[in-house]
Design an enzyme around this catalytic site. Structure first.
Site, PDB file in Angstrom:
ATOM      1  N   TYR A 115       1.009  -1.432  -0.134  1.00  0.00           N
ATOM      2  CA  TYR A 115      -0.529   0.116   0.156  1.00  0.00           C
ATOM      3  C   TYR A 115       0.997   0.906  -0.148  1.00  0.00           C
ATOM      4  O   TYR A 115       1.744   1.653   1.130  1.00  0.00           O
ATOM      5  CB  TYR A 115      -0.794  -0.430   1.453  1.00  0.00           C
ATOM      6  CG  TYR A 115      -1.820   0.990   1.277  1.00  0.00           C
ATOM      7  CD1 TYR A 115      -2.410   2.227   0.328  1.00  0.00           C
ATOM      8  CD2 TYR A 115      -2.807   1.004   2.289  1.00  0.00           C
ATOM      9  CE1 TYR A 115      -3.206   3.086   0.590  1.00  0.00           C
ATOM     10  CE2 TYR A 115      -4.192   1.791   2.696  1.00  0.00           C
ATOM     11  CZ  TYR A 115      -4.189   2.819   1.776  1.00  0.00           C
ATOM     12  OH  TYR A 115      -4.817   3.840   1.942  1.00  0.00           O
ATOM     13  N   LYS A 117      -1.218  -0.932  -4.589  1.00  0.00           N
ATOM     14  CA  LYS A 117      -2.084   0.027  -3.857  1.00  0.00           C
ATOM     15  C   LYS A 117      -1.673   0.734  -4.221  1.00  0.00           C
ATOM     16  O   LYS A 117      -1.000   1.741  -3.218  1.00  0.00           O
ATOM     17  CB  LYS A 117      -2.817  -0.772  -3.302  1.00  0.00           C
ATOM     18  CG  LYS A 117      -4.046   0.298  -2.811  1.00  0.00           C
ATOM     19  CD  LYS A 117      -4.272   0.015  -0.985  1.00  0.00           C
ATOM     20  CE  LYS A 117      -5.621   0.984  -0.682  1.00  0.00           C
ATOM     21  NZ  LYS A 117      -6.348   0.617   0.250  1.00  0.00           N
TER      22      LYS A 117
END
Length: 303
Positions: free
Chosen positions: A140, A165
């Site tokens: 992320y 992400k």
């Protein structure tokens, strides 16, 4: 499994909310109801213990239980990518536990340490990847200070690193990263939800994460299908209808990001609006704004 996850990330990845009961504990029936509703709509990937789940407000036992509930509900219907994070040893243990619980992969929260180096970022993710080597890992990425070279290095040393992400609001930087590393080695996911999905799509992100999918999953899926079909004009028409909801989530540095989603769910009768500090429930004017936007977006869903 790695290829399955890599392919599945090219779609809508719903970050689950964590409803709370009146006693402050996790409301498990409401959790299952919100999740089942999204699965019924066809959401193919769900992430418990993400930021929309209030990850940093949950203790380890609550995270484990949320994952257990998600795996049970999603079995045979969607892939489960569990959020893990905190200090590196805890994150590694959580990845191992996620594999044992039946998760299909892990999404590693960006380290919240105030001093972050590129090599340290690689070492952090590598330790988690090596703790659960058969479990696909998604990073992320929220910091613009993590260079493309760090992503490339992690891709070299961690075979189970499958996706990013990407939550830096910079499509140009995303495009450069995609160009440097490619789309075969990694799947790129827009981590800034529907607001940025069409623009990140042009840069190479073929999926996007969503909090709205808790509320109106059919609209999140519709936006993805239009993008996938290359129907950019219709996709942008829908984007304009969804953007006011995402705009409410983004005000004051995204302070109301989760509160808006839970308020919408409360107005639909699906869970309480309760959140945990350091975030707070919306005030009455905020609730009215959500009601107005929710009405307009719901009307869009009926078209």
């Amino acid at each position: 499994m790695i290829e399955d996850v890599r392919r599945a990330l090219r779609s809508v990845v719903m970050i689950t909310v964590t409803p709370f009961a009146e006693d402050g504990q996790v409301d498990e029936p409401a959790y299952r109801e919100v999740l089942a509703r999204a699965l019924d709509a066809g959401v193919p990937v769900v992430t418990p213990n993400g930021n929309t789940s209030e990850f940093y407000s949950l203790d380890a036992q609550e995270c484990a239980r949320a994952l257990e509930l998600t795996v049970r509900e999603a079995h045979g219907r969607a892939l489960v990518i569990a959020g893990v994070g905190h200090e590196v040893r805890a994150a590694a243990r959580a990845a191992v536990a996620a594999a044992q619980a039946g998760a299909d992969g892990v999404m590693v929260h960006q380290p919240v340490h105030p001093f972050l180096s590129a090599q340290g970022w690689v070492d952090y993710h590598r330790a988690i990847a090596e703790a659960a080597p058969d479990l696909p890992l998604v990073c992320y990425l929220r910091s613009p200070h993590v260079p493309v070279s760090a992503l490339a290095r992690l891709a070299e040393v961690a075979p189970n690193f499958v996706g990013v992400k990407y939550a830096v609001p910079d499509p140009l930087a995303l495009g450069e990263a995609v160009s440097a590393i490619g789309t075969e080695r990694l799947t790129w996911v827009c981590g800034l939800a529907e607001s940025w999905a069409p623009f990140f799509w042009a840069a190479g992100a073929r999926g996007f994460t969503s909090g709205l999918a808790n509320v109106l999953p059919e609209l999140s899926l519709r936006l993805w299908r239009l993008l996938e079909a290359g129907e950019s004009a219709r996709a942008m028409e829908l984007w304009h209808r969804l953007k006011p909801f995402e705009d409410l989530r983004a005000v004051r540095g995204s302070a109301d990001n989760v509160s808006v989603v839970k308020e919408a769910l409360a107005q639909l009768g699906l869970c309480r609006r309760a959140v945990r500090p350091p975030i707070s429930e919306l005030d009455e004017p905020g609730r009215q704004r959500v009601a107005g936007v929710l009405g307009a977006v719901t009307a869009a869903a009926a078209r």
